[in-house]
Design a protein around this motif. Structure first.
Motif, mmCIF file in Angstrom:
data_model
loop_
_atom_site.group_PDB
_atom_site.id
_atom_site.type_symbol
_atom_site.label_atom_id
_atom_site.label_comp_id
_atom_site.label_asym_id
_atom_site.label_seq_id
_atom_site.Cartn_x
_atom_site.Cartn_y
_atom_site.Cartn_z
ATOM 1 N N ASN A 294 0.820 -1.211 0.000
ATOM 2 C CA ASN A 294 0.000 0.000 0.000
ATOM 3 C C ASN A 294 0.859 1.269 0.000
ATOM 4 N N GLY A 295 2.047 1.200 -0.581
ATOM 5 C CA GLY A 295 2.933 2.348 -0.596
ATOM 6 C C GLY A 295 3.513 2.674 0.761
ATOM 7 N N GLN A 296 3.476 1.722 1.698
ATOM 8 C CA GLN A 296 3.929 1.932 3.072
ATOM 9 C C GLN A 296 4.939 0.850 3.452
ATOM 10 N N PRO A 297 5.781 1.124 4.475
ATOM 11 C CA PRO A 297 6.704 0.078 4.933
ATOM 12 C C PRO A 297 5.950 -1.069 5.583
ATOM 13 N N GLY A 298 6.447 -2.261 5.374
ATOM 14 C CA GLY A 298 5.816 -3.439 5.963
ATOM 15 C C GLY A 298 6.826 -4.545 6.169
ATOM 16 N N PHE A 299 6.333 -5.649 6.700
ATOM 17 C CA PHE A 299 7.207 -6.768 7.037
ATOM 18 C C PHE A 299 6.470 -8.085 6.851
ATOM 19 N N ALA A 300 7.181 -9.049 6.276
ATOM 20 C CA ALA A 300 6.705 -10.432 6.307
ATOM 21 C C ALA A 300 7.242 -11.027 7.601
ATOM 22 N N CYS A 301 6.344 -11.457 8.457
ATOM 23 C CA CYS A 301 6.711 -11.888 9.805
ATOM 24 C C CYS A 301 6.675 -13.418 9.891
ATOM 25 N N HIS A 302 7.820 -14.015 10.155
ATOM 26 C CA HIS A 302 7.959 -15.466 10.226
ATOM 27 C C HIS A 302 8.109 -15.894 11.690
ATOM 28 N N GLN A 303 7.250 -16.808 12.096
ATOM 29 C CA GLN A 303 7.189 -17.265 13.485
ATOM 30 C C GLN A 303 7.848 -18.629 13.610
ATOM 31 N N TYR A 304 8.636 -18.821 14.691
ATOM 32 C CA TYR A 304 9.351 -20.079 14.885
ATOM 33 C C TYR A 304 8.370 -21.175 15.274
ATOM 34 N N ASP A 305 8.410 -22.300 14.526
ATOM 35 C CA ASP A 305 7.483 -23.403 14.761
ATOM 36 C C ASP A 305 8.143 -24.613 15.391
ATOM 37 N N GLY A 306 9.346 -24.430 15.906
ATOM 38 C CA GLY A 306 10.065 -25.542 16.529
ATOM 39 C C GLY A 306 11.167 -26.089 15.650
ATOM 40 N N GLU A 307 11.053 -25.861 14.353
ATOM 41 C CA GLU A 307 12.074 -26.306 13.415
ATOM 42 C C GLU A 307 12.569 -25.159 12.530
ATOM 43 N N ARG A 308 11.612 -24.425 11.966
ATOM 44 C CA ARG A 308 11.953 -23.312 11.100
ATOM 45 C C ARG A 308 11.027 -22.137 11.407
ATOM 46 N N PHE A 309 11.290 -21.038 10.718
ATOM 47 C CA PHE A 309 10.422 -19.881 10.850
ATOM 48 C C PHE A 309 9.430 -19.886 9.692
ATOM 49 N N SER A 310 8.127 -19.928 10.013
ATOM 50 C CA SER A 310 7.074 -19.994 9.003
ATOM 51 C C SER A 310 6.327 -18.665 8.928
ATOM 52 N N LEU A 311 5.969 -18.264 7.725
ATOM 53 C CA LEU A 311 5.257 -17.007 7.539
ATOM 54 C C LEU A 311 3.943 -17.037 8.312
ATOM 55 N N GLY A 312 3.797 -16.105 9.240
ATOM 56 C CA GLY A 312 2.605 -16.090 10.074
ATOM 57 C C GLY A 312 1.785 -14.828 9.943
ATOM 58 N N ALA A 313 2.392 -13.761 9.396
ATOM 59 C CA ALA A 313 1.664 -12.494 9.312
ATOM 60 C C ALA A 313 2.388 -11.556 8.362
ATOM 61 N N VAL A 314 1.636 -10.610 7.863
ATOM 62 C CA VAL A 314 2.198 -9.457 7.156
ATOM 63 C C VAL A 314 1.798 -8.218 7.946
ATOM 64 N N ASN A 315 2.775 -7.429 8.342
ATOM 65 C CA ASN A 315 2.518 -6.201 9.089
ATOM 66 C C ASN A 315 2.766 -4.993 8.200
ATOM 67 N N VAL A 316 1.842 -4.047 8.215
ATOM 68 C CA VAL A 316 1.981 -2.798 7.474
ATOM 69 C C VAL A 316 1.976 -1.660 8.489
ATOM 70 N N LEU A 317 2.938 -0.744 8.357
ATOM 71 C CA LEU A 317 3.077 0.347 9.315
ATOM 72 C C LEU A 317 2.507 1.645 8.763
ATOM 73 N N SER A 318 1.771 2.363 9.614
ATOM 74 C CA SER A 318 1.358 3.731 9.320
ATOM 75 C C SER A 318 2.084 4.656 10.285
ATOM 76 N N LEU A 319 2.476 5.821 9.791
ATOM 77 C CA LEU A 319 3.332 6.730 10.555
ATOM 78 C C LEU A 319 2.648 8.063 10.807
ATOM 79 N N ARG A 320 3.088 8.695 11.884
ATOM 80 C CA ARG A 320 2.690 10.070 12.161
ATOM 81 C C ARG A 320 3.822 10.770 12.885
ATOM 82 N N ASP A 321 4.306 11.829 12.288
ATOM 83 C CA ASP A 321 5.390 12.622 12.866
ATOM 84 C C ASP A 321 6.603 11.763 13.233
ATOM 85 N N GLY A 322 6.942 10.838 12.357
ATOM 86 C CA GLY A 322 8.150 10.046 12.533
ATOM 87 C C GLY A 322 8.005 8.844 13.433
ATOM 88 N N ARG A 323 6.824 8.620 13.980
ATOM 89 C CA ARG A 323 6.586 7.446 14.826
ATOM 90 C C ARG A 323 5.487 6.572 14.225
#
Length: 347
Positions: A294-323
Motif C-alpha cells: 500500500n505504498g507503506q513500509p511493511g514486514f513479512a513476519c515469520h514465526q518459529y514453529d520448533g524447526e523453522r520460521f514460518s510465515l505467520g503475518a504481514v505487518n503494514v506500518l502507518s506513521l505520524r510525525d516520525g513514529r
C-alpha cells in the motif's frame, strides 16, 4: 479467449510499438492477440482501480477478470465516442459496483467492535470476505515516469485511504476515485456512471467531506527521508526480533493501534499494545523480512514453529510525525499468500 485471458489477470505481452488505433481495429475484428496487447497498456491501472473500489486483492482480481471479459465481448460495439481508456474504466467501474453490491463492505477492526484490554481474549476469527486486504507493492502496475503521478499512485492505495473509501456508498466512492485519483472531468465521470455532471459534483462534495481527515503516508515518508525511513525499519526489525518491548514502544505514538484481522481483537494505545506484545506476540521467536504494501513500509513476519520460521503475518506500518501510529497485522493465510516472500526461513 483461451490465450488472452489465461490466468487471473492475463499474460503480459510485448506490444512492439504498435499503435493503439491499429490494435483496436484488429481486436474489433476478433484478433485476441491484438486485444491482449491493447489491454496490457491499461491493465495495471485498472487493477489498482478495482482494488481502491473494493478494498480486496481477491475481489480486485475477480472484478478485473470480469472487466476484461466484458471489454472483449463489447469491443465490437465500441464506437470511439470516448477514449478507449475512458471506456475501459466505465466497464471496470460497473463491474466493481456490481461486485460490491453482492458482497459485504470491507472493514477495519475498529469497524467491527471496540478495542480490547484483555490480551488473552482475542476472539474467534471472523470468517468471510469482510476485512480490508493489504496490497503488495509488487503486484501489476504500469510504470509511471512522472514522479508526481507516481506519488499520487502510491498515496491513492494507502491503507487508511482505501479503508475510508469503503465507508462511502458505491457511487460516491467511484466518483471520488475517478475524479481525484484518475483525473477524469465531471462530464467524463457522468458518462462513465450514466448520470449528470451536476450529480457527479454533488457526490464529489459529499465524498470529499467524508475523507477530509485523511493523512498522507507519502508525506510522512518524505518528511522522514530515505535515511530516516531506513533507520525506522532497521530499529523495528531489531526490536521485534529481540522481543525488546521497551525499544518497540519508543517507536510508537501514544495512541498507537495494533490490529490483526481476521481476529476481532485489536488494541488501542501504547500501554495495551505493549502488554499484548509482551504477553502474546513474543511468546515465540520471530524473523522479519522488510517488504512494502500500500505504498507503506511493511514486514513479512515469520514465526518459529520448533524447526523453522514460518510465515505467520504481514505487518503494514502507518506513521505520524516520525513514529508508528498503527501496526496493521494480517494473519489470514489467504491474504499473506499474495506476497512474494518465502514461506519458510531457516534458523
Amino acid at each position: 479467449m483461451d490465450g488472452t485471458l489465461d490466468g487471473r489477470i492475463g499474460p503480459m505481452v510485448e506490444d512492439g510499438g504498435v499503435s493503439e488505433e491499429r490494435l483496436l481495429a484488429d481486436a474489433q475484428k476478433g484478433d485476441e492477440a491484438a486485444f491482449a496487447l491493447l489491454v496490457k497498456r491499461h491493465r495495471g491501472d485498472l487493477y489498482a482501480h478495482c482494488y481502491r473500489m473494493l478494498g480486496s486483492v481477491q475481489d480486485a482480481e475477480d472484478a478485473l477478470q470480469e472487466s476484461l471479459l466484458g471489454a472483449w465481448r463489447g469491443l465490437a460495439g465500441f464506437e470511439g465516442r470516448s477514449s478507449l481508456r475512458t471506456w475501459l474504466y466505465r466497464v471496470a467501474t460497473h463491474a466493481c459496483l456490481r461486485l460490491s453490491s453482492r458482497r459485504p463492505r470491507r472493514m477495519l477492526s475498529s469497524d467491527h467492535g471496540p478495542a480490547r484490554s484483555d490480551v488473552h481474549d482475542l476472539g474467534d476469527p471472523v470468517p468471510g470476505p469482510v476485512w480490508l486486504d493489504p496490497l503488495p507493492d509488487d503486484l501489476p502496475a504500469e510504470e509511471e515516469p512522472d514522479p508526481a503521478a507516481a506519488y499520487l499512485r502510491r498515496e491513492s492505495v494507502e491503507l487508511a485511504f482505501v479503508a475510508a473509501l469503503q465507508q462511502l456508498p458505491g457511487t460516491q466512492r467511484a466518483v471520488l476515485i475517478l475524479r481525484e485519483v484518475l483525473g477524469f472531468t465531471a462530464a467524463e465521470v457522468a458518462g462513465i456512471l450514466d448520470t449528470t455532471p451536476a450529480s457527479v459534483n454533488s457526490a464529489m462534495q459529499r465524498a470529499r467531506a467524508a475523507l477530509q481527515q485523511r493523512r498522507s503516508q507519502q508525506a510522512e515518508l518524505a518528511a522522514l527521508g530515505a535515511g530516516g525511513r531506513r533507520a525506522l525499519v532497521d530499529a523495528f526489525v531489531t526490536a521485534w526480533e529481540r522481543a525488546d518491548v521497551p525499544a518497540l514502544l519508543d517507536l510508537l505514538t501514544e495512541d498507537a493501534r495494533f490490529t490483526m484481522p481476521p481476529l476481532p481483537a485489536w488494541f488501542d494505545g501504547r500501554e495495551d499494545v505493549g502488554r499484548f506484545l509482551a504477553e502474546r506476540v513474543f511468546a515465540t521467536q520471530w524473523r522479519l523480512v522488510p517488504i512494502a504494501a500500500n505504498g507503506q513500509p511493511g514486514f513479512a513476519c515469520h514465526q518459529y514453529d520448533g524447526e523453522r520460521f514460518s510465515l505467520g503475518a504481514v505487518n503494514v506500518l502507518s506513521l505520524r510525525d516520525g513514529r508508528i501510529s498503527w501496526i496493521a497485522a494480517f494473519i489470514d493465510p489467504q491474504v499473506t499468500r499474495y506476497f512474494s516472500v518465502p514461506g519458510k526461513l531457516s534458523r
